[in-house]
Design an enzyme around this catalytic site. Sequence first.
Site, mmCIF file in Angstrom:
data_model
loop_
_atom_site.group_PDB
_atom_site.id
_atom_site.type_symbol
_atom_site.label_atom_id
_atom_site.label_comp_id
_atom_site.label_asym_id
_atom_site.label_seq_id
_atom_site.Cartn_x
_atom_site.Cartn_y
_atom_site.Cartn_z
ATOM 1 N N PHE A 176 1.861 -3.737 3.884
ATOM 2 C CA PHE A 176 2.238 -5.050 4.404
ATOM 3 C C PHE A 176 3.735 -5.269 4.187
ATOM 4 O O PHE A 176 4.272 -4.927 3.132
ATOM 5 C CB PHE A 176 1.466 -6.156 3.687
ATOM 6 C CG PHE A 176 0.052 -6.348 4.153
ATOM 7 C CD1 PHE A 176 -0.497 -5.585 5.155
ATOM 8 C CD2 PHE A 176 -0.745 -7.330 3.575
ATOM 9 C CE1 PHE A 176 -1.807 -5.771 5.583
ATOM 10 C CE2 PHE A 176 -2.050 -7.525 3.991
ATOM 11 C CZ PHE A 176 -2.583 -6.749 4.998
ATOM 12 N N CYS A 190 0.800 -1.225 0.000
ATOM 13 C CA CYS A 190 0.000 0.000 0.000
ATOM 14 C C CYS A 190 0.833 1.276 0.000
ATOM 15 O O CYS A 190 0.291 2.372 -0.117
ATOM 16 C CB CYS A 190 -0.940 -0.014 1.198
ATOM 17 S SG CYS A 190 -1.947 -1.509 1.273
ATOM 18 N N GLU A 192 -0.708 4.738 14.079
ATOM 19 C CA GLU A 192 -0.403 5.933 13.292
ATOM 20 C C GLU A 192 -0.639 7.197 14.107
ATOM 21 O O GLU A 192 0.159 8.143 14.043
ATOM 22 C CB GLU A 192 -1.226 5.967 12.005
ATOM 23 C CG GLU A 192 -0.877 7.150 11.114
ATOM 24 C CD GLU A 192 -1.565 7.123 9.767
ATOM 25 O OE1 GLU A 192 -1.186 7.945 8.907
ATOM 26 O OE2 GLU A 192 -2.476 6.291 9.571
#
Length: 415
Positions: free
Chosen positions: A402, A164, A315
Amino acid sequence: MSRRVVVTGIGTINPLGHNIDEYFENLEKGKSGAAEITLFDNTKFRTKFACEVKDYRPEDFFDARTIKQNDRFSQFALIAADQAIQDSNIDLEKADRDMIGCIWGSGIGGLDTFHNEIKGFVEGDYTPRFSPFFIPRMIADIAAGQIAIKYGLKGPNYCTVSACASSTHAMIDAAMYIKSGLADVIVTGGSEAPVTVPGVGGFNSLKALSTRNDNPEAASRPFDKDRDGFVIGEGAGALVLEELEHALARGAKIYAEVVGGGIGADAYHLTAPHPEGEGAARAMMLAIKQAGIEPSEIDYINVHGTSTPLGDLPELKAIANVMGESAYKVNISSTKSMTGHLLGAAGAIEGLACIMAIQKGVIPPTINLDELDERIDPNLNLTPNVAQKREVRYAMSNTFGFGGHNSTIIFAKYE
């Protein structure tokens, strides 16, 4: 490395629109792109919805031969890149195309092509009758190659594959090539078409996707206490990055400047982020350092914010560690709440959302944020549900993949 890099062209096709104007309008409205899957029979799947590109007909964009040669992810790439190149108004006939390249990102490539070819082999008589376009349609780098072939771009040309984080890595690489004098112009961004049987089935098996089948539009809900996974999406985003003096010499319009990029690894887990967001914080700090600014100067952060129980909290911890007290002054939002998660193309369309914030002075919202997860600091401005007006001088975009891949890019108002 003192050369400055600016954005002179933008384009997209994604679940919120077939072009930049539609995309920006629907971002500002807080519209969801999620709906029931139409691309395959979803009857036996735990998740029955996705963020598909609406009303997409390849024949509206390409001739039959081009469609035959290109997987859906490459088609999206060609559409977005064409928009960005046209928007840049660069005269390729007069330009030095040895100094113009294409660096593109895709995490998976032609997944549907791979699935259909293997399915045909297994369901047939096991005679290896594969399409001659099987391999060229499938490989992730082919979108970059097809864009270069179409426009005769002979500069740096390759694909970044980092799950991603792919298209943010592509944009950072593109900026670095220009800064170092190895290119003057690079078409960059990313594309993905993972709304397929193996795409949805594979993420379902990981229990990564939301299963809110009764209300797809409310399924992508970053930071909400009832979030249950991400919504898979498809599409492409493209940017033309250009060396500043090269752009000024031809009178190009300038959307923003790319001032910083940070990359690194968690080195922690196959699919889970570091629980304290160590790698994410490192990427953000590196980007801020390269930009030559203080954390307090960041006005907007477009977060990775996938809407997974495991991913959202680290995050925000990373942002708190990097920003300090400034974390309470910055606008934070996850546009994946509207577009879904475009995997390798996420960074590209989220970079475009940062450019929208800079250009329009509008922070796109995090929709479906109805009840904040009790573990999240309520004093953070997560831009819940409604867009907010604000002057944006520096916008930062995070994407994580990932394998522990982390990437952060910073766009600035051009001055």
